[in-house]
Structure formats: structure tokens, C-alpha cells
Design an enzyme around this catalytic site. Sequence first.
Site, PDB file in Angstrom:
ATOM      1  N   ASP A   1      -7.415  46.538 -69.756  1.00 32.77           N
ATOM      2  CA  ASP A   1      -6.360  47.800 -69.082  1.00 32.77           C
ATOM      3  C   ASP A   1      -6.966  46.640 -67.430  1.00 32.77           C
ATOM      4  O   ASP A   1      -6.857  46.780 -67.306  1.00 32.77           O
ATOM      5  CB  ASP A   1      -6.573  49.093 -69.149  1.00 32.77           C
ATOM      6  CG  ASP A   1      -5.862  49.459 -68.331  1.00 32.77           C
ATOM      7  OD1 ASP A   1      -4.782  49.691 -68.894  1.00 32.77           O
ATOM      8  OD2 ASP A   1      -6.109  51.035 -67.899  1.00 32.77           O
ATOM      9  N   HIS A   2      -4.549  45.993 -67.133  1.00 35.77           N
ATOM     10  CA  HIS A   2      -4.591  46.082 -66.011  1.00 35.77           C
ATOM     11  C   HIS A   2      -6.146  44.671 -65.649  1.00 35.77           C
ATOM     12  O   HIS A   2      -6.473  45.268 -64.476  1.00 35.77           O
ATOM     13  CB  HIS A   2      -5.093  47.008 -64.946  1.00 35.77           C
ATOM     14  CG  HIS A   2      -3.993  48.219 -65.154  1.00 35.77           C
ATOM     15  ND1 HIS A   2      -2.635  47.424 -64.649  1.00 35.77           N
ATOM     16  CD2 HIS A   2      -4.062  49.175 -65.476  1.00 35.77           C
ATOM     17  CE1 HIS A   2      -1.846  48.829 -64.548  1.00 35.77           C
ATOM     18  NE2 HIS A   2      -2.825  49.798 -65.186  1.00 35.77           N
TER      19      HIS A   2
ATOM     20  N   HIS B   1       0.045  56.036 -61.407  1.00 38.20           N
ATOM     21  CA  HIS B   1      -1.274  55.748 -61.721  1.00 38.20           C
ATOM     22  C   HIS B   1      -2.160  57.313 -61.333  1.00 38.20           C
ATOM     23  O   HIS B   1      -1.802  57.221 -59.899  1.00 38.20           O
ATOM     24  CB  HIS B   1      -2.100  55.177 -61.791  1.00 38.20           C
ATOM     25  CG  HIS B   1      -1.711  53.875 -62.748  1.00 38.20           C
ATOM     26  ND1 HIS B   1      -1.141  53.128 -62.018  1.00 38.20           N
ATOM     27  CD2 HIS B   1      -1.956  54.080 -63.943  1.00 38.20           C
ATOM     28  CE1 HIS B   1      -1.269  51.825 -63.066  1.00 38.20           C
ATOM     29  NE2 HIS B   1      -1.310  52.187 -64.262  1.00 38.20           N
TER      30      HIS B   1
ATOM     31  N   ASP C   1      -1.904  41.456 -66.485  1.00 37.40           N
ATOM     32  CA  ASP C   1      -1.247  42.462 -64.560  1.00 37.40           C
ATOM     33  C   ASP C   1      -1.101  41.642 -63.688  1.00 37.40           C
ATOM     34  O   ASP C   1      -1.362  41.496 -62.333  1.00 37.40           O
ATOM     35  CB  ASP C   1      -1.110  43.737 -64.709  1.00 37.40           C
ATOM     36  CG  ASP C   1      -0.707  44.792 -63.494  1.00 37.40           C
ATOM     37  OD1 ASP C   1       0.172  44.013 -63.421  1.00 37.40           O
ATOM     38  OD2 ASP C   1      -1.107  45.744 -63.000  1.00 37.40           O
TER      39      ASP C   1
ATOM     40  N   ASN D   1       0.072  54.696 -72.080  1.00 29.60           N
ATOM     41  CA  ASN D   1      -1.885  55.129 -71.396  1.00 29.60           C
ATOM     42  C   ASN D   1      -1.675  56.673 -70.675  1.00 29.60           C
ATOM     43  O   ASN D   1      -1.114  56.998 -69.866  1.00 29.60           O
ATOM     44  CB  ASN D   1      -1.663  54.005 -69.942  1.00 29.60           C
ATOM     45  CG  ASN D   1      -1.358  52.624 -71.197  1.00 29.60           C
ATOM     46  OD1 ASN D   1      -1.196  52.474 -72.142  1.00 29.60           O
ATOM     47  ND2 ASN D   1      -1.840  51.955 -69.908  1.00 29.60           N
TER      48      ASN D   1
ATOM     49  N   GLU E   1       3.165  42.771 -67.621  1.00 33.64           N
ATOM     50  CA  GLU E   1       4.030  44.197 -66.506  1.00 33.64           C
ATOM     51  C   GLU E   1       5.148  43.556 -66.174  1.00 33.64           C
ATOM     52  O   GLU E   1       5.082  42.003 -64.838  1.00 33.64           O
ATOM     53  CB  GLU E   1       3.141  44.205 -66.083  1.00 33.64           C
ATOM     54  CG  GLU E   1       3.538  45.664 -65.193  1.00 33.64           C
ATOM     55  CD  GLU E   1       2.725  47.145 -64.322  1.00 33.64           C
ATOM     56  OE1 GLU E   1       1.621  47.088 -65.149  1.00 33.64           O
ATOM     57  OE2 GLU E   1       3.113  47.626 -63.635  1.00 33.64           O
TER      58      GLU E   1
ATOM     59  N   SER F   1     -10.334  49.362 -68.574  1.00 32.88           N
ATOM     60  CA  SER F   1     -10.204  48.873 -67.188  1.00 32.88           C
ATOM     61  C   SER F   1     -11.402  47.507 -67.202  1.00 32.88           C
ATOM     62  O   SER F   1     -12.281  47.405 -67.571  1.00 32.88           O
ATOM     63  CB  SER F   1      -9.771  49.328 -66.468  1.00 32.88           C
ATOM     64  OG  SER F   1     -11.495  50.404 -65.762  1.00 32.88           O
TER      65      SER F   1
ATOM     66  N   HIS G   1       2.658  52.868 -68.465  1.00 32.99           N
ATOM     67  CA  HIS G   1       1.627  53.111 -67.847  1.00 32.99           C
ATOM     68  C   HIS G   1       1.467  54.964 -67.005  1.00 32.99           C
ATOM     69  O   HIS G   1       2.559  55.101 -66.550  1.00 32.99           O
ATOM     70  CB  HIS G   1       1.490  51.879 -66.748  1.00 32.99           C
ATOM     71  CG  HIS G   1       1.315  51.179 -67.497  1.00 32.99           C
ATOM     72  ND1 HIS G   1      -0.651  50.920 -67.147  1.00 32.99           N
ATOM     73  CD2 HIS G   1       1.351  50.449 -68.228  1.00 32.99           C
ATOM     74  CE1 HIS G   1      -1.052  49.164 -68.466  1.00 32.99           C
ATOM     75  NE2 HIS G   1       0.625  49.538 -69.205  1.00 32.99           N
ATOM     76  N   GLY G   2       0.734  55.200 -66.542  1.00 38.54           N
ATOM     77  CA  GLY G   2       0.681  56.133 -65.651  1.00 38.54           C
ATOM     78  C   GLY G   2       1.095  58.248 -66.239  1.00 38.54           C
ATOM     79  O   GLY G   2       1.888  58.159 -66.053  1.00 38.54           O
TER      80      GLY G   2
HETATM   81  P1  13P Z   1      -3.128  57.933 -65.866  1.00 40.92           P
HETATM   82  O1  13P Z   1      -3.294  57.711 -64.885  1.00 40.92           O
HETATM   83  O2  13P Z   1      -1.697  58.305 -65.757  1.00 40.92           O
HETATM   84  O3  13P Z   1      -3.928  58.593 -66.908  1.00 40.92           O
HETATM   85  O4  13P Z   1      -2.230  56.166 -66.857  1.00 40.92           O
HETATM   86  C1  13P Z   1      -3.817  55.981 -66.912  1.00 40.92           C
HETATM   87  C2  13P Z   1      -3.140  54.498 -67.210  1.00 40.92           C
HETATM   88  O5  13P Z   1      -1.951  54.052 -66.746  1.00 40.92           O
HETATM   89  C3  13P Z   1      -3.824  53.292 -67.716  1.00 40.92           C
HETATM   90  O6  13P Z   1      -3.688  51.585 -67.793  1.00 40.92           O
HETATM   91  O1  G3H Z   2      -4.443  52.190 -64.431  1.00 41.23           O
HETATM   92  C1  G3H Z   2      -5.954  52.091 -64.383  1.00 41.23           C
HETATM   93  C2  G3H Z   2      -6.665  52.679 -65.538  1.00 41.23           C
HETATM   94  O2  G3H Z   2      -6.537  54.144 -64.664  1.00 41.23           O
HETATM   95  C3  G3H Z   2      -8.022  52.751 -64.843  1.00 41.23           C
HETATM   96  O3  G3H Z   2      -9.105  52.836 -63.997  1.00 41.23           O
HETATM   97  O4  G3H Z   2      -9.168  51.164 -62.436  1.00 41.23           O
HETATM   98  O5  G3H Z   2     -10.686  52.932 -62.437  1.00 41.23           O
HETATM   99  O6  G3H Z   2     -10.985  52.394 -64.463  1.00 41.23           O
HETATM  100  P1  G3H Z   2      -9.879  52.639 -63.209  1.00 41.23           P
HETATM  101 ZN    ZN Z   3      -2.088  51.702 -66.108  1.00 43.15          ZN
END
Ligand code: 13P
Ligand code: G3H
Ligand code: ZN
Length: 314
Positions: A81-82, A179, A103, A253, A133, A48, A210-211
Amino acid sequence: MIVTTKQLFAAAYGKYAIGAYNINNLEQTMGLFRGCMDSQAAFIIQISKGARSFTHKAMLEGLIRAADQVFPEAVFAVHLDHGDEAACMDCIASGFYSSVMIDASGEPFEKNIEITKRVVDAAHARGIVIEAELGQLGGVEEHVKVDEANAKLTDPGQAKEFVKLTGCDSLACAIGTSHGAFKFSGSQGLHFEVLVEIQKRLPGFPLVMHGSSSVPQEEVARINAAGGSLKGAKGVNEDEFARAATLGVTKVNIDTDGRLVWTRVHREFFRDFPEKFDLRDPGKIFMAEYAKFIAHKNEKLGSAGHLEEVRKLV
Ligand code: 13P
Ligand code: G3H
Ligand code: ZN
């Protein structure tokens, strides 16, 4: 061996999902590779924006390059990620990431398309694939706060148009997850009916959930018993991954569950051994426990046992 998510999705689509696991440090990286080797699964490492700036963006790249040498059998994609547009462009230029997520889901539909398209064009010119997304998850993301009550599920008709206009390679859809460790208010769960409609309009196109942490209740209880305070934590039912995979969910994810393993191991360790202070002692336990957790998740996702078959395809 680093491959693209597109190659992994081609092997898995409709049959099982590939686990996408966030990493932030050395112990997570070791546990992740070991767990995937133990379960013989291909996987996606995701980083991330927060992970990139936790120490220095080059540090995690270095860890992953080293892990690639230590575990020569591993087949995996390296994914941002994101990302926002700037982070995406930086990762595309770096040449290290095989896959990048833009994202712009917090933007209006047209603006999301415009930003996503710019990133897709830059990525495709370098052979890098793009996850985008559409729709908004509940809970808290790095740069977007969305109240769960107002979370917007993905509109299937818009999804088809979005994919056509942007040229993205996979799509993160909002189907009721959020998330973090506190998902689903009341009796809410995964909206399979939305997935069915999206798959009808985008047959064969990889979707991303995700999540997806399951927030195991045993883990939460152990954390609380060791001094933590996670009241009412709740996650996705991991027995539903298989059905989601048949409906086109090809990337799942998971980040929060790994943080829970870390918290449980360290809380219990320092409770049980108050005289110890060598970080390697709980670190070793965490790597073993995280590897076990990853292997279990890969079983639930269906990716376990497919490594050799994937290797032949990529
Ligand atoms: P969680 O918070 O459910 O682990 O989701 C992670 C996620 O979507 C990272 O992009
Ligand atoms: O979607 C979010 C991921 O769990 C990454 O979390 O931004 O705290 O690293 P973070
Ligand atoms: Zn995510």
C-alpha cells in the site's frame, strides 16, 4: 491461496468491490481471515511501508504464509500500500507480493508517469500487477501531506492518458475522500460525477477508492465514553460503496476503521477490568470483533458470498 488483484478485479468489476484491509500484527491477520471466511469473500491484504518497518518486513510475510495454511479456503491478494519506488522494487524482488501500489501522486503529472512506468515494467516482467495513483486525497499519508481544502480530484482526461502511458493495471482516484478518521469538511461527500467521467473514458478499467473508512459514529462514541478523545470524527457512507462499484470502483481501502475497533476494544477492556494484564484477554475480544467488522464490510461491498465463484475463476 494467493492470487493477483487483477484476477480478483476480473471477477468483481462492475458488480461489487473487493475489500482491501491493512494489517500490522497477528490479531488483525486472524480477525481478517476469520471475517472473510465467515462472509465467504475474497479479499486483499495490504501492507504499508509503516507496517513493513513496524517490526521487520519478514514478520508480516511470515504471518500471511501461516494464515494461508491455517485458512486453506481463503482467496486473497497480497498488496503493498502506498509504496515509493524503492519499496515497490523491494517488494517486486521479494517474489511474495502479488500486487504493488506505486504512489507518485505527489509528483507533477509527467514525473508521476515516468516513475510509475519504471515500476510497471519491473513488475510486469515478474507477473506482478500495479496500482498507481493520480490526483491527491485530502488528509495525511505516510510521505505526503495535503490540506483537505487543496485536495486535487482526479482529472478524467488525464486519467485516460496516464493509464495509456504507464500501462498500470488499476488506478487510485481522488474523488473526495481522505485518509484517517476526520474526512469531509462541511457537506462534502463522494464525487460520483468524477467517477462517471473516468469510467466513460476507461470502461472496464478497475478503479481504487482510498480513504474509505466509514468511521462508525457508535464506535467513536464508545471510544470517547471509555476515555478517548475523537471529536468530530467522520467517514464515508458505507451505503455508497454499491453505487461506486457499478461505476468501476473495484478495490476499497479500509484501515482506520480497524484501528477504531482495536481502540474501542482495548479502552473498554482496561476500563472494565483494571486488575487484568494478560494481553491475550483483550486480544481474543479484538479478533472476534474485527472478524465481525470485516464480515459486515464485505456485505456492504458486495463481495460477501462470492468466494466459491471467485475460486472457480482464478
Ligand atoms: P482509511 O484511512 O479511510 O481507512 O483509508 C485507508 C487507505 O486508503 C489505505 O491505503
Ligand atoms: O493510507 C494509509 C494507510 O492507512 C496506512 O497507514 O502508513 O500509518 O500504515 P500507515
Ligand atoms: Zn490509501
